[in-house]
Scaffold this motif. Structure first.
Motif, PDB file in Angstrom:
ATOM      1  N   THR A  26       0.828  -1.217   0.000  1.00 42.50           N
ATOM      2  CA  THR A  26       0.000   0.000   0.000  1.00 42.50           C
ATOM      3  C   THR A  26       0.857   1.259   0.000  1.00 42.50           C
ATOM      4  O   THR A  26       0.389   2.318  -0.427  1.00 42.50           O
ATOM      5  N   GLU A  27       2.084   1.161   0.476  1.00 39.16           N
ATOM      6  CA  GLU A  27       2.990   2.316   0.404  1.00 39.16           C
ATOM      7  C   GLU A  27       3.429   2.567  -1.037  1.00 39.16           C
ATOM      8  O   GLU A  27       3.625   3.710  -1.438  1.00 39.16           O
ATOM      9  N   LEU A  28       3.556   1.487  -1.807  1.00 44.88           N
ATOM     10  CA  LEU A  28       3.917   1.639  -3.214  1.00 44.88           C
ATOM     11  C   LEU A  28       2.752   2.184  -4.022  1.00 44.88           C
ATOM     12  O   LEU A  28       2.933   3.030  -4.910  1.00 44.88           O
ATOM     13  N   THR A  29       1.560   1.696  -3.751  1.00 45.38           N
ATOM     14  CA  THR A  29       0.369   2.047  -4.531  1.00 45.38           C
ATOM     15  C   THR A  29      -0.780   2.343  -3.565  1.00 45.38           C
ATOM     16  O   THR A  29      -1.617   1.482  -3.294  1.00 45.38           O
ATOM     17  N   PRO A  30      -0.850   3.551  -3.024  1.00 44.99           N
ATOM     18  CA  PRO A  30      -1.873   3.889  -2.023  1.00 44.99           C
ATOM     19  C   PRO A  30      -3.288   3.793  -2.599  1.00 44.99           C
ATOM     20  O   PRO A  30      -3.629   4.521  -3.531  1.00 44.99           O
ATOM     21  N   PRO A  31      -4.128   2.902  -2.064  1.00 47.03           N
ATOM     22  CA  PRO A  31      -5.473   2.721  -2.624  1.00 47.03           C
ATOM     23  C   PRO A  31      -6.476   3.756  -2.112  1.00 47.03           C
ATOM     24  O   PRO A  31      -6.322   4.283  -1.010  1.00 47.03           O
TER      25      PRO A  31
END
Length: 468
Positions: free
Chosen positions: A173-178
């Protein structure tokens, strides 16, 4: 991928450029890690694996059109060299996602992630350009590669998130915050690694903890451990399930004569009927999860119901049904297995086999730890209770536990058989199958039982099975 120059990429990942005559050259095609997937304009990511070193393919991929290689050492062709290729890939994905105008939808769960992700993709793609995780490409390498495949036209980015320990989903989620986070269930998949369902819930709940205050957490109302995650998020909560308290729910759930689920879909904005093309009642929960996401993103109930009714399977070896010319039906669900998905597949087999002879060709469920004996025994017993015609347990100790469970459940268990490997199962089935039989093939990926299904699918066309 959105177009980025090699200079921009080097700055984002903190890398040094080597053998690059023009740093303004842009990456305009997908970022890939497989040399066979390179097309002109690609960036090739060189990972060092147990058996293969991607750096060895550097010259080959540049010749095939790759603009450069993201590498951990100079390779004699255009390259951006970093200390940690995986971390660099993640940093690049994070940068690209921040530049996109897309809504990020992330999902996780112990079972059904890939099937649900495929449903969400098929529903949302009717509304706007959608990019989604291919297959089960859901780890710290697959997820950023998926994110990097989005373009300026992408409006929905759907990312499946897997975990084998605490902190894994938090990292993703840090790479791709939803903006939207969906948790399907907390089961026993990988329980041997996590140490218990409570630990699994702790890990899966990292997804909803990452959501912003203006985001939405979509939670399974029928799973107490998932529903309890509402207290772990600052986002809006939307519940799905068969519970009367669910915001998106199913009523009048039933299976057609061919084992396909039908139900009345209810959402806060109305209701509509759904009859799915997929097989098995477990897809009702998956469909409700997809409907909840689509509802939250503004689709109408008729649009959602139509999309769910027309959706198919996008990922191989997941309840993949083949009708042979001789009347035998093969259900290839051999991609993976855990107790929850095994039970769902057996129930689907029982529904599909009404009035027909059924076979369950089952193998080991991996990573169950101390629960392995009890869970395999329980699956064998369930096969008896569902009146599956014959159980073929394939493999070593775990297979013997499957057979033992069937045998101990009742006299029917004498119809079970334990064979040593996939070839033995193929030989048995080729000699005993007759027109009209339904065969389910399922085990953990490491067992390789897809070879059984593939051999049986090919048997009729090769004339190897005589009519009986």
């Amino acid at each position: 991928m959105i177009a980025l120059s090699l200079a921009e990429i080097a700055a984002v990942v903190g890398g040094q450029t080597h053998d690059i005559p023009d740093r303004s050259v842009q990456v305009t095609a997908p970022v890939v890690r497989d040399s066979r997937e390179v097309v002109p304009g690609s960036l090739f990511v060189a990972f060092v694996g147990e058996h293969v070193d991607g750096h060895d393919y550097a010259a080959q991929v540049v010749e095939a059109g790759a603009v450069a290689v993201l590498a951990s050492r100079p390779v004699g062709v255009p390259a951006i060299v970093v200390d940690d290729v995986q971390r660099a890939l993640g940093a690049l994905a994070r940068h690209v996602v921040q530049r996109l105008g897309a809504t990020l939808v992330a999902l996780t769960g112990s079972a059904g992630k890939t099937s649900t992700k495929d449903l969400i993709a098929q529903v949302l793609s009717r509304a706007a350009p959608t990019v989604f995780t291919p297959g089960s490409f859901n780890n710290e390498i697959g997820l950023p590669l998926t994110a990097l495949s989005a373009t300026e036209q992408t409006r929905f980015l759907i990312l499946e998130m897997g975990a084998r320990g605490i902190g894994h989903i938090r990292y993703l989620t840090e790479l791709t915050p939803p903006k939207v986070g969906l948790v399907l269930n907390v089961g026993t998949a990988h329980i041997g690694e996590f140490g218990g369902r409570e630990q699994i819930a702790l890990a899966k709940g990292e997804l909803v903890e990452a959501l912003p205050a203006d985001g939405t957490a979509i939670l399974n109302a029928d799973d107490p451990l998932v529903r309890a995650m509402a207290s772990r998020t600052r986002a809006k909560v939307l519940l799905f399930g068969e519970s009367a308290e669910a915001d998106v729910r199913a009523e009048n759930v039933r299976l057609t004569d061919t084992g396909q689920p039908a139900f009345r879909l209810h959402t806060p904005s109305g209701a509509s009927d759904v009859t799915m093309r997929l097989y098995g009642e477990h897809h009702v929960s998956n469909a409700l999860a997809a409907a909840a996401v689509a509802h939250e993103l503004g689709m109408s109930v008729p649009e959602i119901a139509t999309a769910l009714s027309e959706a198919g399977s996008l990922s191989r070896w997941r309840m993949e049904v083949t009708e042979r010319p001789d009347g035998v039906t093969i259900v290839n669900d051999a991609y993976n297995a855990n107790p929850e998905s095994m039970r769902a597949a057996l129930r689907a087999l029982a529904a599909m086999g009404r009035g027909r002879r059924t076979w369950a060709v089952l193998g080991k469920m991996a990573e169950l730890g101390d629960e392995a004996l009890a869970e395999h025994d329980a699956v064998g017993r369930l096969a008896v209770r569902l009146n599956v015609g014959k159980l073929v347990a394939v493999g070593g100790q775990e297979a013997s536990w499957l057979q033992l469970g069937a045998y101990n459940e009742g006299s029917w268990g004498e119809e079970s058989v334990h064979v040593s490997d996939a070839q033995a199962a193929i030989d048995l089935l080729r000699s005993e199958l007759r027109p009209g039989d339904v065969v389910l093939v399922k085990a953990s990926r490491s067992v390789g039982l897809e070879s059984v299904a593939q051999a049986l699918v090919g048997a009729a066309s090769e004339g190897e099975v005589a009519a009986r």
